[in-house]
Design an enzyme around this catalytic site. Structure first.
Site, mmCIF file in Angstrom:
data_model
loop_
_atom_site.group_PDB
_atom_site.id
_atom_site.type_symbol
_atom_site.label_atom_id
_atom_site.label_comp_id
_atom_site.label_asym_id
_atom_site.label_seq_id
_atom_site.Cartn_x
_atom_site.Cartn_y
_atom_site.Cartn_z
ATOM 1 N N ASN A 131 37.836 31.271 63.002
ATOM 2 C CA ASN A 131 38.468 30.670 61.830
ATOM 3 C C ASN A 131 37.653 29.467 61.359
ATOM 4 O O ASN A 131 37.754 28.382 61.901
ATOM 5 C CB ASN A 131 39.908 30.266 62.193
ATOM 6 C CG ASN A 131 40.626 29.602 61.028
ATOM 7 O OD1 ASN A 131 40.025 29.310 59.997
ATOM 8 N ND2 ASN A 131 41.915 29.346 61.203
ATOM 9 N N CYS A 134 40.334 27.024 57.446
ATOM 10 C CA CYS A 134 41.477 26.136 57.183
ATOM 11 C C CYS A 134 41.056 24.941 56.319
ATOM 12 O O CYS A 134 40.253 24.112 56.757
ATOM 13 C CB CYS A 134 41.987 25.629 58.524
ATOM 14 S SG CYS A 134 43.737 25.773 58.690
ATOM 15 N N CYS A 352 45.973 38.267 18.080
ATOM 16 C CA CYS A 352 44.694 38.542 17.412
ATOM 17 C C CYS A 352 44.430 37.526 16.307
ATOM 18 O O CYS A 352 43.309 37.065 16.118
ATOM 19 C CB CYS A 352 44.683 39.969 16.846
ATOM 20 S SG CYS A 352 43.056 40.394 16.187
ATOM 21 N N CYS A 378 37.808 44.480 14.114
ATOM 22 C CA CYS A 378 38.121 44.567 15.538
ATOM 23 C C CYS A 378 36.830 44.611 16.367
ATOM 24 O O CYS A 378 35.986 45.479 16.165
ATOM 25 C CB CYS A 378 38.977 45.807 15.801
ATOM 26 S SG CYS A 378 39.336 46.067 17.543
HETATM 27 C C1 FMN Z 1 51.374 29.612 56.238
HETATM 28 C C2 FMN Z 1 49.996 30.131 56.454
HETATM 29 C C3 FMN Z 1 49.349 29.891 57.660
HETATM 30 C C4 FMN Z 1 48.063 30.369 57.872
HETATM 31 N N1 FMN Z 1 47.467 30.170 59.069
HETATM 32 C C5 FMN Z 1 46.237 30.669 59.296
HETATM 33 C C6 FMN Z 1 45.642 30.549 60.565
HETATM 34 O O1 FMN Z 1 46.222 30.012 61.517
HETATM 35 N N2 FMN Z 1 44.402 31.060 60.733
HETATM 36 C C7 FMN Z 1 43.720 31.689 59.723
HETATM 37 O O2 FMN Z 1 42.589 32.148 59.946
HETATM 38 N N3 FMN Z 1 44.278 31.831 58.520
HETATM 39 C C8 FMN Z 1 45.521 31.341 58.282
HETATM 40 N N4 FMN Z 1 46.101 31.540 57.059
HETATM 41 C C9 FMN Z 1 45.345 32.249 56.013
HETATM 42 C C10 FMN Z 1 45.672 33.742 55.993
HETATM 43 O O3 FMN Z 1 45.283 34.366 57.197
HETATM 44 C C11 FMN Z 1 44.947 34.458 54.834
HETATM 45 O O4 FMN Z 1 43.559 34.311 55.005
HETATM 46 C C12 FMN Z 1 45.329 33.893 53.457
HETATM 47 O O5 FMN Z 1 46.692 33.576 53.436
HETATM 48 C C13 FMN Z 1 45.013 34.878 52.331
HETATM 49 O O6 FMN Z 1 45.760 36.065 52.446
HETATM 50 P P1 FMN Z 1 47.118 36.335 51.575
HETATM 51 O O7 FMN Z 1 46.775 36.144 50.136
HETATM 52 O O8 FMN Z 1 47.516 37.739 51.947
HETATM 53 O O9 FMN Z 1 48.118 35.346 52.040
HETATM 54 C C14 FMN Z 1 47.393 31.086 56.845
HETATM 55 C C15 FMN Z 1 48.049 31.323 55.649
HETATM 56 C C16 FMN Z 1 49.335 30.878 55.455
HETATM 57 C C17 FMN Z 1 50.029 31.163 54.162
HETATM 58 S S1 SF4 Z 2 41.032 44.401 20.327
HETATM 59 FE FE1 SF4 Z 2 40.658 44.162 18.111
HETATM 60 S S2 SF4 Z 2 42.690 44.090 17.240
HETATM 61 FE FE2 SF4 Z 2 42.940 43.748 19.421
HETATM 62 S S3 SF4 Z 2 42.934 41.518 19.649
HETATM 63 FE FE3 SF4 Z 2 40.831 42.200 19.953
HETATM 64 S S4 SF4 Z 2 39.901 42.068 17.920
HETATM 65 FE FE4 SF4 Z 2 42.119 41.985 17.618
#
Ligand code: FMN
Ligand code: SF4
Ligand code: SF4
Length: 447
Positions: A131, A134, A352, A378
């Protein structure tokens, strides 16, 4: 039926769905429950010298009607003694010998790395994840993202680990860096067997407007946290792509992490080169049961496309992810509105008109205002089709016949690109732009 089993850098698992190191892998109870529900692997909550956590710990971005579109935490690594974790790892492996149990590790000195690796391998882990991600708390102590942001230090620690590790080593990267390829390459040079990403993004999800403290609030203050969940998936996918296309890192297996919630997310990560995926936020939101939808969806996708194994489609999107300069400038699409589906909300017209190219007109039909595309104006930007609330109501239709092809790179080689501020070869030359004064309804500014 397709075979979902994987061999990821030597770590075998019945499927590519792994729990990321986080609260859902805090204990043997949770990991066993997850395996029972269908998860193929789990990266244990990071082990090291146990920490002391604060209360509260989480914050979120609730966007529109969606709760936890982005999720933020100021939690640290495990606060449980190593011996308890090792005993539970051993027990999980007894019940689930064919599932992948990976120890996530974060310690400081070479001696500590060597010791904890031996302890975890003795407990029966199938692999190690380092890891280096963090972005709060641990980095202040010289670990986590403090290492992930220093490729040379990262490489040295991977080398220390490889001196003693007998199981495959996954280096987990911090996304809090401009060029993800730098730490990725450092990991590969250090001898890592695989890479995983992303860990969380340094963030402040909001400020309380009464206490003026950032969320999550701890006794009137707060701290930057780590951001994850659906909101980070696009950035994570791009980082995965960068590693999967880089000459030095592309042959190293990648475990994709970030905002994965359903089978489509899983497929996208695999198409960009991942051999396994890891999930945290969506399990914290909805529980272990979400793996059933992932498994059913992945099976259906593979059967529909005729793939027998994950390897059959791993990285298949990579040849289509090009640099901008290699895209075909002659490709031309325009928006088309399906009048039968249109509900007359005028969102496309407003978007648009104010945010794009004034290419949608409104006609009076039976007393209602009905939008129509002015094709000459467009540019095919997609905006109207993105804002339209009705599925398939606005589609983008091809207008070139597919015979012409020229890229910016080719035009540059041919000396055929705009080089002065008034160059007639600019893309906008000859394209309709209303006179500024037409913006004023009464012909003069509002008082
Ligand atoms: C509350 C929390 C605690 C975490 N603790 C760790 C950890 O201890 N070690 C680690 O490598 N990543 C940790 N992470 C990161 C997650 O493993 C992961 O990389 C990150 O959340 C992205 O994935 P997600 O979008 O599915 O949450 C933690 C994430 C969260 C939300
Ligand atoms: S795709 Fe064409 S019509 Fe749609 S927002 Fe873009 S410029 Fe306007
Ligand atoms: S956004 Fe879609 S539904 Fe609304 S007016 Fe435009 S075409 Fe019709």
């Amino acid at each position: 039926m397709a075979d979902l089993s994987i061999n990821f850098a030597g770590i075998k698992a019945p499927n590519p769905f792994w729990l990321a190191s986080a609260p859902p892998t805090n204990s043997g109870y949770q990991v066993m429950k997850a395996f029972d529900a269908g998860w193929g692997g789990a990266v244990w909550k990071t082990l090291g010298v146990p920490v002391v956590n604060v209360s509260s710990r989480y914050g979120s971005v609730n966007y529109g009607g969606r709760r936890m579109a982005g999720f933020n935490n100021i939690e640290l690594i495990t606060d449980r003694p190593l011996a308890d974790n090792l005993r539970e790892i051993e027990e999980v492996k007894k019940y689930f010998p064919d599932h992948a149990v990976i120890a996530s590790l974060m310690v400081e000195s070479r001696a500590e790395w060597h010791q904890i690796i031996k302890d975890c391998e003795n407990a029966g882990v199938d692999g190690l994840e380092l890891n280096f991600g963090c972005p709060h708390g641990m980095c202040e102590r010289g670990m986590g993202s403090a290492v992930g942001q220093e490729p040379e230090v990262l490489k040295t620690i991977v080398e220390w680990v490889k001196e003693v590790a007998t199981t495959p080593v996954i280096t987990k990267l911090s996304p809090n860096i401009s060029h993800i390829v730098d730490p990725g390459r450092a990991g590969v040079m250090g001898g890592t067997d695989a890479l995983s990403l992303v860990n969380t993004f340094k963030s402040i999800v909001g400020i309380d407007l009464d206490s003026y403290a950032p969320y999550p609030e701890v006794d009137g203050s707060g701290s930057n946290g780590g951001y994850c969940g659906p909101a980070v998936k696009p950035i994570a996918l791009n980082m995965v792509k960068e590693l999967a296309q880089d000459a030095i890192t592309k042959n190293t297996p990648i475990s994709g992490i970030g905002g994965i919630e359903n089978w489509r997310d899983v497929v996208e990560y695999i198409l960009l080169g991942c051999g396994s995926v890891q999930v945290c936020t969506s399990v914290m939101h909805y529980g272990f049961g979400i793996v059933r939808e992932m498994e059913a969806g992945l099976h259906q996708f593979m059967d529909d496309k005729g793939y027998n194994t994950i390897e059959d489609f791993k990285g298949k999107a990579l040849p289509n992810v090009k640099e901008w300069k290699d895209l075909n400038l002659k490709h031309k699409v325009v928006a088309e509105i399906n009048d039968e589906k249109c509900i007359g909300c005028e969102l496309c017209y407003i978007a648009c008109e104010d945010g794009a190219h004034q290419a949608i007109g409104l006609s009076e039909v039976n007393g209602s205002r009905v939008p129509h595309i002015i094709e000459d104006n467009c540019v095919g930007c997609n905006l109207c089709s993105l804002v339209c609330p009705v599925d398939e109501c606005i589609t983008m239709v091809k207008r070139d016949d597919g015979t012409a092809h020229i890229t910016w790179a080719e035009r540059t080689a041919n000396n055929d690109i705009p080089t002065t501020f008034d160059d007639k070869r600019a893309g906008g030359i000859g394209h309709y732009v209303p006179e500024p004064s037409l913006a004023l309804k009464n012909g003069r500014p509002k008082k």
